[in-house]
Design a protein around this motif. Structure first.
Motif, PDB file in Angstrom:
ATOM      1  N   ARG A  55       0.858  -1.137   0.390  1.00  0.00           N
ATOM      2  CA  ARG A  55       0.082  -0.333  -0.232  1.00  0.00           C
ATOM      3  C   ARG A  55       0.655   1.165  -0.106  1.00  0.00           C
ATOM      4  O   ARG A  55       0.375   2.567  -1.189  1.00  0.00           O
ATOM      5  CB  ARG A  55      -0.808  -0.319   1.535  1.00  0.00           C
ATOM      6  CG  ARG A  55      -2.654   0.265   0.949  1.00  0.00           C
ATOM      7  CD  ARG A  55      -3.022   0.099   2.119  1.00  0.00           C
ATOM      8  NE  ARG A  55      -3.476  -0.843   2.869  1.00  0.00           N
ATOM      9  CZ  ARG A  55      -3.293  -1.632   3.869  1.00  0.00           C
ATOM     10  NH1 ARG A  55      -3.671  -0.419   4.644  1.00  0.00           N
ATOM     11  NH2 ARG A  55      -3.612  -2.581   4.290  1.00  0.00           N
ATOM     12  N   ARG A  56       2.098   1.161   0.806  1.00  0.00           N
ATOM     13  CA  ARG A  56       3.008   2.092   1.351  1.00  0.00           C
ATOM     14  C   ARG A  56       3.400   2.258  -0.827  1.00  0.00           C
ATOM     15  O   ARG A  56       4.299   3.579  -1.617  1.00  0.00           O
ATOM     16  CB  ARG A  56       3.988   1.589   1.825  1.00  0.00           C
ATOM     17  CG  ARG A  56       5.201   3.148   2.010  1.00  0.00           C
ATOM     18  CD  ARG A  56       6.127   2.611   3.171  1.00  0.00           C
ATOM     19  NE  ARG A  56       5.251   1.967   4.175  1.00  0.00           N
ATOM     20  CZ  ARG A  56       5.289   3.118   4.945  1.00  0.00           C
ATOM     21  NH1 ARG A  56       5.151   4.000   5.026  1.00  0.00           N
ATOM     22  NH2 ARG A  56       4.413   2.904   6.394  1.00  0.00           N
ATOM     23  N   ARG A  58       2.473   1.120  -4.017  1.00  0.00           N
ATOM     24  CA  ARG A  58       1.385   1.078  -4.841  1.00  0.00           C
ATOM     25  C   ARG A  58       0.409   2.276  -4.451  1.00  0.00           C
ATOM     26  O   ARG A  58      -0.293   1.285  -3.470  1.00  0.00           O
ATOM     27  CB  ARG A  58       0.749  -0.117  -5.597  1.00  0.00           C
ATOM     28  CG  ARG A  58       2.281  -0.513  -6.706  1.00  0.00           C
ATOM     29  CD  ARG A  58       1.646  -2.095  -6.916  1.00  0.00           C
ATOM     30  NE  ARG A  58       2.086  -2.623  -7.590  1.00  0.00           N
ATOM     31  CZ  ARG A  58       3.100  -3.935  -7.600  1.00  0.00           C
ATOM     32  NH1 ARG A  58       1.769  -4.822  -6.723  1.00  0.00           N
ATOM     33  NH2 ARG A  58       3.674  -4.613  -8.278  1.00  0.00           N
ATOM     34  N   PRO A  59      -0.154   3.221  -4.804  1.00  0.00           N
ATOM     35  CA  PRO A  59      -1.356   4.257  -4.917  1.00  0.00           C
ATOM     36  C   PRO A  59      -2.432   2.848  -5.134  1.00  0.00           C
ATOM     37  O   PRO A  59      -2.042   2.155  -6.368  1.00  0.00           O
ATOM     38  CB  PRO A  59      -1.512   5.237  -5.399  1.00  0.00           C
ATOM     39  CG  PRO A  59      -0.458   4.682  -6.583  1.00  0.00           C
ATOM     40  CD  PRO A  59       0.213   4.305  -5.953  1.00  0.00           C
ATOM     41  N   ARG A  60      -3.633   2.073  -5.040  1.00  0.00           N
ATOM     42  CA  ARG A  60      -4.728   2.109  -5.397  1.00  0.00           C
ATOM     43  C   ARG A  60      -5.109   3.010  -6.185  1.00  0.00           C
ATOM     44  O   ARG A  60      -5.246   4.286  -6.852  1.00  0.00           O
ATOM     45  CB  ARG A  60      -5.838   1.454  -4.698  1.00  0.00           C
ATOM     46  CG  ARG A  60      -5.508   0.402  -3.229  1.00  0.00           C
ATOM     47  CD  ARG A  60      -6.489   0.337  -2.949  1.00  0.00           C
ATOM     48  NE  ARG A  60      -5.817  -0.787  -1.131  1.00  0.00           N
ATOM     49  CZ  ARG A  60      -6.432  -1.208  -1.037  1.00  0.00           C
ATOM     50  NH1 ARG A  60      -8.268  -1.437  -1.018  1.00  0.00           N
ATOM     51  NH2 ARG A  60      -6.679  -2.353  -0.091  1.00  0.00           N
TER      52      ARG A  60
END
Lengths: 111, 317
Positions: A55-56, A58-60
């Motif tokens: 999550r840090r 790769r932005p969703r």
């Protein structure tokens, strides 16, 4: 340290900027300031530490940057588990430097 | 009297403070030394690797720098490079180690070390390019009473003669543990040996059979099923259990006539452990029904339902 030196040497001479984070806090500081085209993780320790690594980085819902993992782990279940978590390329030691370099060049051309 | 006691207290306090300060200073010096060693090792690893990849090992020079234990650090860097990089030519590395006197240093350390420290040094020797003086010193400890030392000597011998790995593994005095198996397999991979599982199963050696099972597990070789079924029918309970769990990992059929005699020998706890493994591998109720009674089948259904809920939640996210 030697493993990091090996990966740095494999990328020497490429037209890229390489940043090295030796531990989790250094990596967190880097991700706060920079957006990467490719992330190479050496060892599985950080991925299993509980820090929200994917999550840090790769932005969703994007699948960028690509994440390469280089480790000594060979077990089928570990490999499958990490690929399901979002690792794009899984490589084991001993590392073929020419192959790593070619994969990195290909990934950066696609990015 | 009270004056004596108060002076004594002050003296004790001063001594305690000095001890604290001394400890802090030592810790700081140690941290500084470790940092210098890390930087030096990093520089050596990079420049050595560049020299080797450019086929110019003679151009390599050890960087200057005040580090304690240069021979030990150099040995550790070379060992780490051999383990980390595929296809490195060992000859230039061996020449460098011999020129720096690392073989004499390592042989001397092996002679005077004991127990776990000797085992660690032997493991370091196994990761380095083979050097005659070191191998000769290592072989002297082949009959050590310490198991870790015996195994480390075995690794040194295997690294010196990769073609004899299987013969040496078969002659090892103890049955391999899972850690020892992993070390031997890693050595076989680094030596680029072609490994076939059939001769290992047919060899009749327990250690070679354990290596074969580790290979089958690692590469998911379903064709090894007949060998595993043969092991299931043996009187050796431990070997039969290993074979059973490996068949489950490969998701192979579990014929009742082969598996039921072994299941009857298991404790309730072991049977529950087997059930959990079967659930994790995704066996259906119909597949396991012939092997377990009503209560265990109900337990299996509950475990499977729990796994399915987790799967549905992951998909819905």
């Amino acid at each position: 340290m030697v493993e990091t030196a090996v990966v740095e040497t494999a990328l020497a001479g490429l037209d890229v900027e390489v940043r090295v984070a030796v531990d989790a806090p250094a990596f967190r500081r880097l991700t706060e300031r920079l957006i990467f085209d490719l992330v190479i993780v050496v060892g599985v320790g950080y991925l299993l530490s509980g820090d929200a690594f994917f999550r840090r980085v790769r932005p969703r819902p994007m699948r960028r940057p690509e994440i390469y993992l280089i480790t000594h782990q060979q077990s089928e279940q570990t490999v499958m588990g990490l690929l399901e978590c979002g690792v794009d390329q899984y490589m084991t030691f001993p590392l073929n430097l020419a192959r790593l370099r070619a994969k990195v060049i290909g990934a950066l051309e696609r990015a | 009297m009270s004056l004596v006691i108060s002076w004594l207290s002050v003296a004790l306090l001063v001594v305690a403070l000095l001890a604290l300060a001394g400890g802090a200073l030592l810790a700081a010096l140690r941290a500084r030394r470790r940092e210098r060693e890390k930087q030096w090792s990093h520089r050596v690893a990079q420049s050595l690797l560049v020299a080797l990849l450019n086929d110019e090992p003679c151009r390599f020079e050890l960087p200057q720098g005040a580090v304690v234990g240069r021979k030990r650090l150099l040995a550790e860097v070379v060992a780490a490079l051999r383990v980390t990089v595929y296809g490195l030519n060992p000859e230039p590395l061996r020449a460098l180690l011999l020129a720096e006197g690392v073989d004499r240093w390592l042989a001397r350390q092996l002679r005077w070390a004991h127990g776990a420290k000797r085992a660690l040094l032997l493991k370091l020797a196994a990761d380095l390019p083979s050097m005659p003086r070191v191998v000769a010193e290592a072989v002297r400890h082949r009959r050590s009473t310490t198991r870790v030392v015996c195994f480390a000597v075995l690794l040194v011998e295997m690294a010196a003669e990769p073609a004899q790995i299987l013969r040496l593994a078969a002659s090892y005095a103890y049955p391999f543990t899972s850690v020892e198996r992993g070390e031997v397999l890693a050595l076989m991979r680094h030596s680029l040996l072609p490994i076939a599982y059939r001769p290992l199963f047919e060899s009749g050696s327990e250690n070679l059979e354990r290596l074969a099972m580790a290979l089958v597990a690692q590469f998911g070789i379903e064709e090894a099923e007949p060998y595993l079924q043969a092991i299931l029918q043996r009187d050796d309970r431990e070997a039969a259990l290993r074979a059973l769990f490996l068949l489950v990992q490969l998701h192979r059929p579990l014929p009742r006539r082969l598996v039921a005699p072994l299941l009857d020998q298991l404790t309730p706890c072991e049977r529950r452990g087997l059930l959990r493994r079967l659930v994790r591998e995704g066996y259906s109720q119909r597949q396991i029904a012939p092997l377990f009674d009503g209560e265990e089948r109900a337990c299996y259904a509950r475990m499977a339902a729990t796994y399915k809920r987790t799967l549905a939640a992951a998909l819905g996210r």
